[in-house]
Design a protein around this motif. Structure first.
Motif, PDB file in Angstrom:
ATOM      1  N   GLN A  35      73.938  35.951 -64.384  1.00  0.00           N
ATOM      2  CA  GLN A  35      73.159  34.746 -64.664  1.00  0.00           C
ATOM      3  C   GLN A  35      73.460  33.647 -63.655  1.00  0.00           C
ATOM      4  O   GLN A  35      72.543  32.988 -63.138  1.00  0.00           O
ATOM      5  N   LEU A  36      74.738  33.447 -63.360  1.00  0.00           N
ATOM      6  CA  LEU A  36      75.133  32.383 -62.438  1.00  0.00           C
ATOM      7  C   LEU A  36      74.579  32.622 -61.040  1.00  0.00           C
ATOM      8  O   LEU A  36      74.013  31.720 -60.414  1.00  0.00           O
ATOM      9  N   VAL A  37      74.732  33.849 -60.547  1.00  0.00           N
ATOM     10  CA  VAL A  37      74.269  34.162 -59.195  1.00  0.00           C
ATOM     11  C   VAL A  37      72.749  34.138 -59.117  1.00  0.00           C
ATOM     12  O   VAL A  37      72.173  33.569 -58.183  1.00  0.00           O
ATOM     13  N   PHE A  38      72.081  34.739 -60.093  1.00  0.00           N
ATOM     14  CA  PHE A  38      70.622  34.800 -60.056  1.00  0.00           C
ATOM     15  C   PHE A  38      70.006  33.407 -60.120  1.00  0.00           C
ATOM     16  O   PHE A  38      69.113  33.073 -59.332  1.00  0.00           O
ATOM     17  N   LEU A  39      70.462  32.574 -61.054  1.00  0.00           N
ATOM     18  CA  LEU A  39      69.881  31.239 -61.199  1.00  0.00           C
ATOM     19  C   LEU A  39      70.170  30.366 -59.983  1.00  0.00           C
ATOM     20  O   LEU A  39      69.289  29.622 -59.521  1.00  0.00           O
ATOM     21  N   SER A  40      71.382  30.440 -59.451  1.00  0.00           N
ATOM     22  CA  SER A  40      71.710  29.627 -58.281  1.00  0.00           C
ATOM     23  C   SER A  40      70.894  30.059 -57.066  1.00  0.00           C
ATOM     24  O   SER A  40      70.413  29.215 -56.296  1.00  0.00           O
ATOM     25  N   LEU A  41      70.693  31.368 -56.895  1.00  0.00           N
ATOM     26  CA  LEU A  41      69.882  31.852 -55.778  1.00  0.00           C
ATOM     27  C   LEU A  41      68.419  31.474 -55.953  1.00  0.00           C
ATOM     28  O   LEU A  41      67.744  31.095 -54.992  1.00  0.00           O
ATOM     29  N   LEU A  42      67.925  31.569 -57.183  1.00  0.00           N
ATOM     30  CA  LEU A  42      66.522  31.248 -57.431  1.00  0.00           C
ATOM     31  C   LEU A  42      66.239  29.771 -57.169  1.00  0.00           C
ATOM     32  O   LEU A  42      65.307  29.425 -56.424  1.00  0.00           O
ATOM     33  N   VAL A  43      67.036  28.891 -57.775  1.00  0.00           N
ATOM     34  CA  VAL A  43      66.828  27.451 -57.577  1.00  0.00           C
ATOM     35  C   VAL A  43      67.127  27.069 -56.129  1.00  0.00           C
ATOM     36  O   VAL A  43      66.415  26.240 -55.535  1.00  0.00           O
ATOM     37  N   GLY A  44      68.158  27.684 -55.553  1.00  0.00           N
ATOM     38  CA  GLY A  44      68.481  27.397 -54.159  1.00  0.00           C
ATOM     39  C   GLY A  44      67.365  27.793 -53.212  1.00  0.00           C
ATOM     40  O   GLY A  44      67.072  27.080 -52.243  1.00  0.00           O
ATOM     41  N   LEU A  45      66.695  28.919 -53.490  1.00  0.00           N
ATOM     42  CA  LEU A  45      65.573  29.344 -52.656  1.00  0.00           C
ATOM     43  C   LEU A  45      64.391  28.393 -52.787  1.00  0.00           C
ATOM     44  O   LEU A  45      63.740  28.048 -51.793  1.00  0.00           O
ATOM     45  N   VAL A  46      64.120  27.943 -54.010  1.00  0.00           N
ATOM     46  CA  VAL A  46      63.026  26.986 -54.238  1.00  0.00           C
ATOM     47  C   VAL A  46      63.296  25.678 -53.484  1.00  0.00           C
ATOM     48  O   VAL A  46      62.371  25.064 -52.918  1.00  0.00           O
ATOM     49  N   LEU A  47      64.553  25.238 -53.464  1.00  0.00           N
ATOM     50  CA  LEU A  47      64.897  24.017 -52.749  1.00  0.00           C
ATOM     51  C   LEU A  47      64.902  24.226 -51.235  1.00  0.00           C
ATOM     52  O   LEU A  47      64.527  23.321 -50.472  1.00  0.00           O
ATOM     53  N   ALA A  48      65.301  25.404 -50.790  1.00  0.00           N
ATOM     54  CA  ALA A  48      65.505  25.639 -49.363  1.00  0.00           C
ATOM     55  C   ALA A  48      64.207  25.697 -48.573  1.00  0.00           C
ATOM     56  O   ALA A  48      64.177  25.273 -47.410  1.00  0.00           O
ATOM     57  N   VAL A  49      63.144  26.211 -49.175  1.00  0.00           N
ATOM     58  CA  VAL A  49      61.881  26.353 -48.424  1.00  0.00           C
ATOM     59  C   VAL A  49      61.344  24.993 -47.975  1.00  0.00           C
ATOM     60  O   VAL A  49      61.091  24.787 -46.775  1.00  0.00           O
ATOM     61  N   PRO A  50      61.146  24.017 -48.874  1.00  0.00           N
ATOM     62  CA  PRO A  50      60.686  22.704 -48.379  1.00  0.00           C
ATOM     63  C   PRO A  50      61.709  22.005 -47.489  1.00  0.00           C
ATOM     64  O   PRO A  50      61.332  21.309 -46.536  1.00  0.00           O
ATOM     65  N   LEU A  51      63.000  22.196 -47.772  1.00  0.00           N
ATOM     66  CA  LEU A  51      64.017  21.567 -46.927  1.00  0.00           C
ATOM     67  C   LEU A  51      63.995  22.154 -45.517  1.00  0.00           C
ATOM     68  O   LEU A  51      64.213  21.433 -44.536  1.00  0.00           O
ATOM     69  N   ALA A  52      63.740  23.451 -45.407  1.00  0.00           N
ATOM     70  CA  ALA A  52      63.657  24.080 -44.086  1.00  0.00           C
ATOM     71  C   ALA A  52      62.472  23.542 -43.297  1.00  0.00           C
ATOM     72  O   ALA A  52      62.551  23.355 -42.072  1.00  0.00           O
ATOM     73  N   ILE A  53      61.363  23.285 -43.997  1.00  0.00           N
ATOM     74  CA  ILE A  53      60.198  22.700 -43.328  1.00  0.00           C
ATOM     75  C   ILE A  53      60.513  21.286 -42.855  1.00  0.00           C
ATOM     76  O   ILE A  53      60.200  20.900 -41.718  1.00  0.00           O
ATOM     77  N   LEU A  54      61.158  20.496 -43.727  1.00  0.00           N
ATOM     78  CA  LEU A  54      61.537  19.129 -43.347  1.00  0.00           C
ATOM     79  C   LEU A  54      62.580  19.133 -42.229  1.00  0.00           C
ATOM     80  O   LEU A  54      62.590  18.224 -41.392  1.00  0.00           O
ATOM     81  N   ARG A  55      63.431  20.139 -42.233  1.00  0.00           N
ATOM     82  CA  ARG A  55      64.474  20.247 -41.194  1.00  0.00           C
ATOM     83  C   ARG A  55      63.859  20.385 -39.799  1.00  0.00           C
ATOM     84  O   ARG A  55      64.450  19.954 -38.800  1.00  0.00           O
ATOM     85  N   GLY A  56      62.673  20.943 -39.732  1.00  0.00           N
ATOM     86  CA  GLY A  56      62.002  21.106 -38.440  1.00  0.00           C
ATOM     87  C   GLY A  56      61.044  19.984 -38.093  1.00  0.00           C
ATOM     88  O   GLY A  56      60.272  20.106 -37.133  1.00  0.00           O
TER      89      GLY A  56
END
Length: 244
Positions: A35-56
């Motif tokens: 549960q800990l790994v799955f939820l952290s990866l899921l929420v982290g992926l949702v956050l990372a996509v827009p942040l990666a776009i903003l990073r560029g």
């Protein structure tokens, strides 16, 4: 594999520490870890996509805060981040009187926050690098077809970047699985926490932690198999045809 199976069977049958009760602790730890790994990866992926776009972004006031966030969380140990969030949340003014306190006082949620912020930082950099590596020809072809910048990002750049980032992201998933072992330091009963409990009760460190290591090993093989399957499906067009 046969000697390993025989050794494991003998270990389970001949050692008194592997009772239905202790195996129940390991099962509880396995569920908590998943549960800990799955939820952290899921929420982290949702956050990372827009942040990666903003990073560029070409604007410094947009990309610098994202860079600072990824620099801090990639440059400091996850254990320190976990301690700061777990022990530091009680010092936030009014938090113990707020509606969030019944959730935050449980060890699982501070650990989830720390793991999510950490994996989001690494995943942001992974996707940022994959987006930067997008072929210029793909972007120019999309513009020639009349696509807007947002449509090009959604239909061309992001799918292409995801395929390129898949091997690196698979390594990040495995890293997060292994890093989840530190969750037990904040009293969370994960796989390592179950092993520590069994060790403390039966004074059998080798059996307790070797069994935990076997569980992590099996989970790692499952993750590797899953990402190998995804790579074969999504990157099949990059393989040369037979006879060419």
């Amino acid at each position: 594999m046969e000697p390993l199976n025989q050794w494991l069977a003998a270990l389970l049958e001949g050692n008194v520490i592997f009772t239905p009760q202790t195996l129940g602790y390991y099962w509880t730890g396995l569920v908590t870890t998943a549960q800990l790994v799955f939820l952290s990866l899921l929420v982290g992926l949702v956050l990372a996509v827009p942040l990666a776009i903003l990073r560029g972004s070409k604007h410094r006031w947009i990309k610098l805060p994202v860079y600072f966030y990824t620099y801090v969380f990639r440059g400091t140990p996850l254990l320190v981040q976990l301690y700061i969030i777990y022990y530091g949340v009680v010092f936030v003014d009014g938090i113990q009187q707020s509606m969030f306190w019944p959730i935050l006082k449980e060890a699982f949620y501070p650990a989830l926050i720390a793991f999510t912020l950490n994996t989001a930082a690494y995943t942001t950099e992974i996707f940022h690098g994959a987006i930067k590596a997008t072929s210029r020809g793909e972007i120019e072809a999309a513009r020639a077809y009349g696509m807007s910048q947002g449509l090009t990002m959604r239909r061309i750049i992001l799918p292409s970047a995801f395929r390129r980032a898949l091997p690196a992201y698979g390594n990040e998933v495995i890293f997060m699985l292994h890093a989840s072992a530190i969750a037990s330091v904040v009293t969370l009963m994960d796989i390592t926490g179950a092993a520590r409990f069994v060790y403390a009760r039966y004074y059998a460190p080798f059996e307790a932690f070797i069994f935990a290591a076997l569980i992590y090993l099996c989970l790692t093989f499952m993750i590797l198999y899953f990402f190998r399957y995804l790579e074969k499906r999504l990157l099949a067009h990059l393989k040369p045809l037979n006879g060419t």
